[in-house]
Design a protein around this motif. Structure first.
Motif, PDB file in Angstrom:
ATOM      1  N   VAL A  44     -12.752 -32.074 -65.321  1.00  0.00           N
ATOM      2  CA  VAL A  44     -12.713 -31.368 -66.632  1.00  0.00           C
ATOM      3  C   VAL A  44     -12.950 -32.373 -67.714  1.00  0.00           C
ATOM      4  CG1 VAL A  44     -11.060 -30.311 -68.183  1.00  0.00           C
ATOM      5  CG2 VAL A  44     -10.955 -29.773 -65.824  1.00  0.00           C
ATOM      6  N   THR A  45     -12.302 -33.650 -67.773  1.00  0.00           N
ATOM      7  CA  THR A  45     -12.785 -34.550 -68.770  1.00  0.00           C
ATOM      8  C   THR A  45     -13.944 -35.157 -68.619  1.00  0.00           C
ATOM      9  OG1 THR A  45     -10.596 -35.638 -68.405  1.00  0.00           O
ATOM     10  CG2 THR A  45     -12.005 -37.068 -69.457  1.00  0.00           C
TER      11      THR A  45
ATOM     12  N   ARG B  64     -16.010 -32.392 -70.210  1.00  0.00           N
ATOM     13  CA  ARG B  64     -16.142 -32.393 -71.892  1.00  0.00           C
ATOM     14  C   ARG B  64     -16.882 -33.473 -72.404  1.00  0.00           C
ATOM     15  NH1 ARG B  64     -10.104 -31.557 -74.032  1.00  0.00           N
ATOM     16  NH2 ARG B  64     -11.514 -31.676 -75.656  1.00  0.00           N
ATOM     17  N   ARG B  65     -16.763 -34.499 -71.753  1.00  0.00           N
ATOM     18  CA  ARG B  65     -17.657 -35.706 -72.239  1.00  0.00           C
ATOM     19  C   ARG B  65     -19.274 -35.524 -72.092  1.00  0.00           C
ATOM     20  NH1 ARG B  65     -14.455 -40.146 -73.327  1.00  0.00           N
ATOM     21  NH2 ARG B  65     -16.025 -41.555 -72.945  1.00  0.00           N
TER      22      ARG B  65
ATOM     23  N   GLY C  97     -20.506 -32.593 -72.260  1.00  0.00           N
ATOM     24  CA  GLY C  97     -20.587 -31.475 -73.488  1.00  0.00           C
ATOM     25  C   GLY C  97     -20.706 -31.952 -74.729  1.00  0.00           C
ATOM     26  N   ALA C  98     -19.823 -33.079 -74.976  1.00  0.00           N
ATOM     27  CA  ALA C  98     -20.012 -33.939 -76.340  1.00  0.00           C
ATOM     28  C   ALA C  98     -21.293 -34.683 -76.402  1.00  0.00           C
ATOM     29  CB  ALA C  98     -18.972 -35.031 -76.333  1.00  0.00           C
TER      30      ALA C  98
ATOM     31  N   LEU D 245     -18.615 -26.727 -81.380  1.00  0.00           N
ATOM     32  CA  LEU D 245     -17.473 -27.192 -80.593  1.00  0.00           C
ATOM     33  C   LEU D 245     -16.245 -26.603 -80.874  1.00  0.00           C
ATOM     34  CD1 LEU D 245     -18.285 -30.856 -81.069  1.00  0.00           C
ATOM     35  CD2 LEU D 245     -18.635 -29.594 -79.098  1.00  0.00           C
TER      36      LEU D 245
ATOM     37  N   PRO E  79     -12.669 -21.199 -76.814  1.00  0.00           N
ATOM     38  CA  PRO E  79     -13.733 -22.450 -77.140  1.00  0.00           C
ATOM     39  C   PRO E  79     -15.096 -21.970 -77.156  1.00  0.00           C
ATOM     40  CG  PRO E  79     -11.948 -23.116 -75.886  1.00  0.00           C
ATOM     41  CD  PRO E  79     -11.922 -21.453 -75.851  1.00  0.00           C
TER      42      PRO E  79
ATOM     43  N   GLU F 238     -17.672 -24.123 -77.084  1.00  0.00           N
ATOM     44  CA  GLU F 238     -18.288 -25.103 -76.114  1.00  0.00           C
ATOM     45  C   GLU F 238     -17.291 -25.974 -75.792  1.00  0.00           C
ATOM     46  OE1 GLU F 238     -21.855 -27.888 -75.175  1.00  0.00           O
ATOM     47  OE2 GLU F 238     -21.971 -26.110 -76.462  1.00  0.00           O
ATOM     48  N   GLU F 239     -17.005 -26.320 -74.391  1.00  0.00           N
ATOM     49  CA  GLU F 239     -16.157 -27.143 -73.804  1.00  0.00           C
ATOM     50  C   GLU F 239     -16.819 -28.748 -74.012  1.00  0.00           C
ATOM     51  OE1 GLU F 239     -12.795 -28.203 -72.504  1.00  0.00           O
ATOM     52  OE2 GLU F 239     -13.249 -26.189 -72.613  1.00  0.00           O
ATOM     53  N   ALA F 240     -16.092 -29.231 -75.071  1.00  0.00           N
ATOM     54  CA  ALA F 240     -16.706 -30.717 -75.316  1.00  0.00           C
ATOM     55  C   ALA F 240     -15.627 -31.383 -76.124  1.00  0.00           C
ATOM     56  CB  ALA F 240     -17.918 -30.430 -76.346  1.00  0.00           C
ATOM     57  N   ASP F 241     -15.752 -32.772 -76.013  1.00  0.00           N
ATOM     58  CA  ASP F 241     -14.702 -33.800 -76.369  1.00  0.00           C
ATOM     59  C   ASP F 241     -15.103 -33.964 -77.960  1.00  0.00           C
ATOM     60  OD1 ASP F 241     -13.518 -36.055 -77.444  1.00  0.00           O
ATOM     61  OD2 ASP F 241     -13.279 -36.855 -75.109  1.00  0.00           O
TER      62      ASP F 241
END
Length: 154
Positions: free
Chosen positions: A9-10, A13-14, A16-17, A47, A55, A57-60
């Protein structure tokens, strides 16, 4: 106590960022909108939370802001590093705008995130290059990013 997210998941998210950062940098170049305004728009729309309350977009968001701000803060150093790895006589404007955004974002991470290994940054941006470009251009991005990483972290 904050819950630690699972690694996959992390990582998603990264990723996506990073995608959002490349898109934001592209948009900034095309519209000449400031980093602050572009980040705000992305945070509110792409975001943020959509009209359905989920949400968009799943992004950090912290990594996204960090990359965009690092490109702006270190633009001259980043562009010099890219130019150093292009064929003699090439100008940045000769590169596709998306490729420029991708290379700038990758370079920004080499500068702003020393805690990340070169391999992680390289893998993420080459993966993005494969999403945007044909194989030859993705290999070009790989070579430029690999050499820039060495240059910027030497």
């Amino acid at each position: 106590m904050t819950q630690k997210l699972p690694f996959d998941v992390t990582r998603a998210r990264r990723a996506g960022a990073r995608l959002a950062a490349v898109q934001a940098l592209y948009e900034m170049e095309q519209t000449e909108k400031s980093a602050r305004a572009t980040i705000r728009d992305f945070m509110e729309d792409r975001l943020g939370i959509g009209p359905d309350g989920l949400p968009v977009e799943e992004a950090d968001p912290d990594l996204f802001k960090s990359i965009v701000n690092a490109v702006v803060e270190h633009q001259a150093k980043i562009d010099t590093a890219i130019l150093a790895r292009l064929a003699e006589g090439w100008k940045l404007t000769r590169l596709d705008a998306t490729m420029r955004a991708l290379l700038r974002a990758g370079a920004a991470e080499f500068i702003a995130h020393p805690e990340l290994s070169d391999a992680v940054i390289l893998d993420e941006y080459v993966s993005l290059a494969h999403d945007f470009f044909e194989e030859g251009d993705a290999k070009f991005a790989n070579a430029v990013l690999q050499n820039m990483g060495r240059d910027l972290r030497a």
